[in-house]
Design a protein around this motif. Structure first.
Motif, PDB file in Angstrom:
ATOM      1  N   LEU A   1      51.391  38.449  50.441  1.00 46.07           N
ATOM      2  CA  LEU A   1      49.946  38.434  50.297  1.00 46.07           C
ATOM      3  C   LEU A   1      49.501  37.063  49.803  1.00 46.07           C
ATOM      4  O   LEU A   1      50.304  36.310  49.241  1.00 46.07           O
ATOM      5  N   THR A   2      48.251  36.772  49.993  1.00 39.99           N
ATOM      6  CA  THR A   2      47.673  35.542  49.463  1.00 39.99           C
ATOM      7  C   THR A   2      46.699  35.906  48.347  1.00 39.99           C
ATOM      8  O   THR A   2      46.143  37.016  48.323  1.00 39.99           O
ATOM      9  N   ALA A   3      46.499  34.980  47.420  1.00 35.27           N
ATOM     10  CA  ALA A   3      45.599  35.213  46.292  1.00 35.27           C
ATOM     11  C   ALA A   3      44.939  33.908  45.896  1.00 35.27           C
ATOM     12  O   ALA A   3      45.560  32.839  45.955  1.00 35.27           O
ATOM     13  N   ARG A   4      43.695  34.003  45.489  1.00 32.57           N
ATOM     14  CA  ARG A   4      43.019  32.826  44.959  1.00 32.57           C
ATOM     15  C   ARG A   4      43.655  32.386  43.643  1.00 32.57           C
ATOM     16  O   ARG A   4      43.675  31.193  43.328  1.00 32.57           O
ATOM     17  N   LEU A   5      44.164  33.360  42.896  1.00 32.55           N
ATOM     18  CA  LEU A   5      44.812  33.069  41.622  1.00 32.55           C
ATOM     19  C   LEU A   5      45.965  34.029  41.416  1.00 32.55           C
ATOM     20  O   LEU A   5      45.811  35.241  41.592  1.00 32.55           O
ATOM     21  N   VAL A   6      47.123  33.496  41.048  1.00 35.30           N
ATOM     22  CA  VAL A   6      48.261  34.314  40.640  1.00 35.30           C
ATOM     23  C   VAL A   6      48.475  34.085  39.149  1.00 35.30           C
ATOM     24  O   VAL A   6      48.586  32.939  38.695  1.00 35.30           O
ATOM     25  N   VAL A   7      48.525  35.168  38.392  1.00 33.36           N
ATOM     26  CA  VAL A   7      48.765  35.103  36.948  1.00 33.36           C
ATOM     27  C   VAL A   7      50.161  35.637  36.670  1.00 33.36           C
ATOM     28  O   VAL A   7      50.460  36.797  36.973  1.00 33.36           O
ATOM     29  N   LEU A   8      51.022  34.793  36.136  1.00 33.71           N
ATOM     30  CA  LEU A   8      52.358  35.211  35.741  1.00 33.71           C
ATOM     31  C   LEU A   8      52.308  35.606  34.278  1.00 33.71           C
ATOM     32  O   LEU A   8      52.023  34.787  33.404  1.00 33.71           O
ATOM     33  N   ALA A   9      52.582  36.889  34.006  1.00 32.69           N
ATOM     34  CA  ALA A   9      52.467  37.407  32.645  1.00 32.69           C
ATOM     35  C   ALA A   9      53.739  38.108  32.206  1.00 32.69           C
ATOM     36  O   ALA A   9      53.706  38.992  31.352  1.00 32.69           O
ATOM     37  N   ASP A  10      54.864  37.720  32.797  1.00 34.62           N
ATOM     38  CA  ASP A  10      56.146  38.281  32.373  1.00 34.62           C
ATOM     39  C   ASP A  10      57.131  37.125  32.192  1.00 34.62           C
ATOM     40  O   ASP A  10      56.780  35.959  32.362  1.00 34.62           O
ATOM     41  N   GLY A  11      58.356  37.450  31.843  1.00 35.51           N
ATOM     42  CA  GLY A  11      59.345  36.399  31.615  1.00 35.51           C
ATOM     43  C   GLY A  11      60.264  36.161  32.774  1.00 35.51           C
ATOM     44  O   GLY A  11      61.371  35.649  32.605  1.00 35.51           O
TER      45      GLY A  11
ATOM     46  N   ALA B   1      50.669  33.151  31.338  1.00 37.87           N
ATOM     47  CA  ALA B   1      50.154  33.776  30.118  1.00 37.87           C
ATOM     48  C   ALA B   1      51.267  34.588  29.476  1.00 37.87           C
ATOM     49  O   ALA B   1      52.193  35.052  30.142  1.00 37.87           O
ATOM     50  N   GLY B   2      51.177  34.774  28.165  1.00 39.52           N
ATOM     51  CA  GLY B   2      52.159  35.607  27.467  1.00 39.52           C
ATOM     52  C   GLY B   2      53.556  35.043  27.564  1.00 39.52           C
ATOM     53  O   GLY B   2      53.775  33.839  27.407  1.00 39.52           O
ATOM     54  N   ASN B   3      54.527  35.914  27.823  1.00 41.01           N
ATOM     55  CA  ASN B   3      55.931  35.500  27.855  1.00 41.01           C
ATOM     56  C   ASN B   3      56.235  34.474  28.933  1.00 41.01           C
ATOM     57  O   ASN B   3      57.232  33.753  28.834  1.00 41.01           O
ATOM     58  N   ALA B   4      55.433  34.407  29.960  1.00 40.62           N
ATOM     59  CA  ALA B   4      55.651  33.380  30.977  1.00 40.62           C
ATOM     60  C   ALA B   4      55.348  31.993  30.416  1.00 40.62           C
ATOM     61  O   ALA B   4      55.996  31.008  30.769  1.00 40.62           O
ATOM     62  N   ALA B   5      54.372  31.912  29.516  1.00 40.72           N
ATOM     63  CA  ALA B   5      53.996  30.621  28.928  1.00 40.72           C
ATOM     64  C   ALA B   5      54.876  30.260  27.749  1.00 40.72           C
ATOM     65  O   ALA B   5      55.238  29.098  27.567  1.00 40.72           O
TER      66      ALA B   5
END
Length: 387
Positions: free
Chosen positions: A154-164, A283-287
């Motif tokens: 899929l395509t997305a305008r924004l992907v948020v990585l919020a896991d590790g 965000a979160g553990n990804a950051a």
């Protein structure tokens, strides 16, 4: 049926990822959350999390925290070091709050996040792994492997990585720096002989730093030890472990009796050199993934989620470069301060010579004696820094 395109794709169904997905859905954005666990997964995780007042309020606003949430108020935080003078006590009255925060079981918070996502009608790809990420100028491409189904793009305008997970390694301009503390956190549930009074404890001793969080009538202990000593502590019988922990902690709570099996978790610091890439936000553990010594990891991640959610709510392209640049700029001070503070605690309290103990004691004594300093310090822990 998974969509071919969304405004916002979120990877990770914990409290941080769920907060962003819920906020994006509430603004009318098209959303997909990718979660590795099954929809009906029974999460058995012994960890207990310390949420600040600000984090609890943010979760309540998102719909994750509800009135029936099993939690225990934290009204004071008592910080001290063994065999040396100096201590400081942070109190709810310092900030005029009903509580400084709450402790909550990881499994209960995860279940509440899942329930909130389903209740709000957020599309969730359960039992799915995000395997491939390609960032680009107009959109990002996300490859998803649903359990038992064909791979999906899929395509997305924004992907948020919020896991590790490992998707960060696929971003050409993002590098995760890692520091191995060569230690483990030994987790243990304890029943105190003397009621804890909704006080959380941070105790620094020659036998390693330890934290105690109130959980109902019991306590969750987090004791930092070497790998070898952690293995030894896990193997002790309950009576021997309770006696050894009590000898290191002191007699403030009387006899401490273990009530559940113990667990050892390796400790590492992981920090991304940047939290944005083209069409991607971390965000979160990804950051950042931190040492649990100050119990700030989830609180920091929820502040990531809160700012990112506010930026997504603005009209226009959810993942445009200007918006992501603002996210990175406004999260920088808080992230650097909290990760630096936490890392410094680990190294600073590792020195047990008389001069170091005296200096630490003096700092804690001044902090405790000067209300302005104490309130400012407590405020930074509860509400964060800058932003």
């Amino acid at each position: 049926m998974l969509p071919l395109h969304v405004d916002v794709a979120v990877v990770g169904g914990g409290a941080v990822g769920a907060s962003v997905a819920l906020a994006a859905k509430a603004t009318g954005r098209s959303v997909l959350l990718v979660e590795a666990r099954a929809r009906d997964a029974d999460v058995r995780d012994p960890r207990v999390l310390a949420l600040s007042h600000a984090s609890q309020q943010a979760l309540a606003a998102s719909g994750i925290w509800h009135d029936g949430m099993p939690s225990t108020p934290i009204d004071r935080v008592h910080v001290s070091q063994a065999a040396a003078f100096g201590r400081t006590v942070l109190d709810r009255d310092d900030l005029g709050l009903a509580h400084l925060g709450h402790s909550v079981a990881y499994s209960d918070l995860y279940a509440a996040a899942r329930e909130a996502l389903l209740a709000a009608g957020v599309p969730v790809a359960f039992s799915s792994r995000a395997t491939t990420l390609r960032s680009g100028g107009s959109f990002a491409e996300l490859g998803i492997a649903p359990d038992g189904a064909a791979p999906h793009w899929l395509t997305a305008r924004l992907v948020v990585l919020a896991d590790g997970g490992g998707l960060i390694d696929q971003l050409p301009d993002v590098v995760r720096r890692e520091h191995d503390y060569r230690q483990c956190a030994v987790l243990a549930r304890l029943r105190p002989e003397i009621p804890h009074g909704n006080v959380a404890f941070e105790r620094f001793s020659a036998r390693g730093p330890m934290a105690l969080l109130p959980v109902g009538d019991e306590l969750m202990a987090v004791w930092t030890r070497s790998h070898d000593d952690a293995e030894r502590l896990i193997a002790l019988d309950d009576e021997a472990f309770g006696a050894e922990f009590g000898a290191a902690f002191g007699e403030r709570l009387g006899r401490l009796t273990p009530t559940a099996p113990r667990l050892a978790v390796p400790l590492r610091l992981k920090v991304a050199n940047r939290i944005v890439s083209r069409r991607v936000a971390l965000a979160g553990n990804a950051a950042q993934t931190m040492h649990p010594i100050a119990a700030q990891g989830l609180n920091l991640g929820l502040r990531d989620a809160a700012l990112l959610s506010g930026l997504i709510a603005r009209p226009g392209d959810a993942g445009d470069a200007t918006r992501l640049a603002e996210y990175a700029r406004r999260r920088r001070v808080d992230s650097l301060a909290v990760t630096g503070f936490t890392h410094s605690l680990v190294t600073l309290f590792d020195h047990q010579d008389p001069v170091s103990r005296g200096a630490r004691g003096a700092v804690m004594a001044v902090l405790d004696a000067v209300p302005t300093f104490r309130k400012q310090f407590a405020s930074s822990l509860v509400f964060g820094i800058g932003g």
